[in-house]
Design a protein around this motif. Structure first.
Motif, PDB file in Angstrom:
ATOM      1  N   TRP A   1       1.132  -1.411   0.119  1.00 38.83           N
ATOM      2  CA  TRP A   1      -0.342   0.304  -0.001  1.00 38.83           C
ATOM      3  C   TRP A   1       1.033   1.354   0.283  1.00 38.83           C
ATOM      4  CZ3 TRP A   1      -4.377   2.051  -1.290  1.00 38.83           C
ATOM      5  CH2 TRP A   1      -5.425   2.772  -0.618  1.00 38.83           C
ATOM      6  N   SER A   2       0.547   2.565  -0.871  1.00 36.33           N
ATOM      7  CA  SER A   2       1.510   3.630  -1.187  1.00 36.33           C
ATOM      8  C   SER A   2      -0.006   4.404  -0.285  1.00 36.33           C
ATOM      9  CB  SER A   2       1.625   3.989  -2.357  1.00 36.33           C
ATOM     10  OG  SER A   2       2.305   4.735  -2.578  1.00 36.33           O
ATOM     11  N   SER A   3       0.800   4.979   0.831  1.00 38.37           N
ATOM     12  CA  SER A   3      -0.481   6.034   1.256  1.00 38.37           C
ATOM     13  C   SER A   3       0.091   7.350   0.358  1.00 38.37           C
ATOM     14  CB  SER A   3       0.343   6.622   2.785  1.00 38.37           C
ATOM     15  OG  SER A   3       0.130   5.599   3.558  1.00 38.37           O
TER      16      SER A   3
ATOM     17  N   GLU B   1      -2.943   4.188  -2.886  1.00 40.27           N
ATOM     18  CA  GLU B   1      -3.215   2.527  -4.182  1.00 40.27           C
ATOM     19  C   GLU B   1      -2.443   2.105  -3.822  1.00 40.27           C
ATOM     20  OE1 GLU B   1      -5.551   4.420  -7.951  1.00 40.27           O
ATOM     21  OE2 GLU B   1      -2.699   5.200  -8.118  1.00 40.27           O
ATOM     22  N   TYR B   2      -2.456   0.628  -4.241  1.00 40.16           N
ATOM     23  CA  TYR B   2      -1.799  -0.389  -3.577  1.00 40.16           C
ATOM     24  C   TYR B   2      -0.381  -0.818  -4.922  1.00 40.16           C
ATOM     25  CZ  TYR B   2      -4.401  -2.307  -1.042  1.00 40.16           C
ATOM     26  OH  TYR B   2      -5.628  -2.742   0.010  1.00 40.16           O
TER      27      TYR B   2
ATOM     28  N   GLU C   1      -5.899   1.079  -7.715  1.00 37.14           N
ATOM     29  CA  GLU C   1      -7.362   1.372  -6.051  1.00 37.14           C
ATOM     30  C   GLU C   1      -7.414  -0.622  -6.046  1.00 37.14           C
ATOM     31  OE1 GLU C   1     -10.677   3.049  -7.117  1.00 37.14           O
ATOM     32  OE2 GLU C   1      -9.521   4.660  -7.525  1.00 37.14           O
ATOM     33  N   ASN C   2      -7.015  -1.548  -6.547  1.00 34.40           N
ATOM     34  CA  ASN C   2      -6.863  -2.955  -6.356  1.00 34.40           C
ATOM     35  C   ASN C   2      -6.172  -3.700  -5.585  1.00 34.40           C
ATOM     36  OD1 ASN C   2      -7.812  -5.691  -7.034  1.00 34.40           O
ATOM     37  ND2 ASN C   2     -10.242  -5.114  -6.387  1.00 34.40           N
ATOM     38  N   GLN C   3      -5.695  -4.552  -4.680  1.00 37.30           N
ATOM     39  CA  GLN C   3      -4.614  -4.766  -4.551  1.00 37.30           C
ATOM     40  C   GLN C   3      -4.868  -6.573  -5.385  1.00 37.30           C
ATOM     41  OE1 GLN C   3      -4.981  -7.387  -0.692  1.00 37.30           O
ATOM     42  NE2 GLN C   3      -2.537  -6.800  -1.009  1.00 37.30           N
TER      43      GLN C   3
END
Length: 108
Positions: A13-15, A19-20, A35-37
């Motif tokens: 996850w990137s704060s 997004e992932y 946005e989806n892993q």
């Protein structure tokens, strides 16, 4: 032919991006945001596949997957004499070899 599915993939996850991020250890300059892993993993997987195909077509050297390399289990580490002494003392205090102490510390 290199199998792109054998590379080392991960998703974090990137704060900063919100997004992932899909990453591949063998291609550290590549990333894929989503946005989806699961989509981030599929995205980096497909990106690496495209890069490998392109590299093959251009006769470029393709990195071997880390999972397919063999390792001896030996490597050398250089440290300061002071740290070496401290670790040797700790190993003696714990009644284990320096090698065993270092292996334990690396595993933790």
């Amino acid at each position: 032919m290199v199998n792109y599915e054998h590379y080392s993939y991960r998703v974090i996850w990137s704060s900063e991006d919100g997004e992932y991020v899909g990453l591949c250890s063998e291609f550290p300059s590549l990333s894929y945001l989503d946005e989806n892993q699961i989509a981030a993993l599929a995205g980096i997987n497909n990106l690496v596949k495209d890069i490998v195909v392109d590299m093959e077509a251009n006769g470029e050297k393709i990195p071997a997957p880390i999972s397919e390399k063999t390792y001896s289990g030996k490597f050398q580490v250089r440290t300061t004499p002071e740290l070496h002494r401290m670790l040797a003392i700790q190993a003696a205090d714990e009644n284990v070899s320096l090698n065993r102490l270092i292996n334990y510390k690396l595993a933790c």
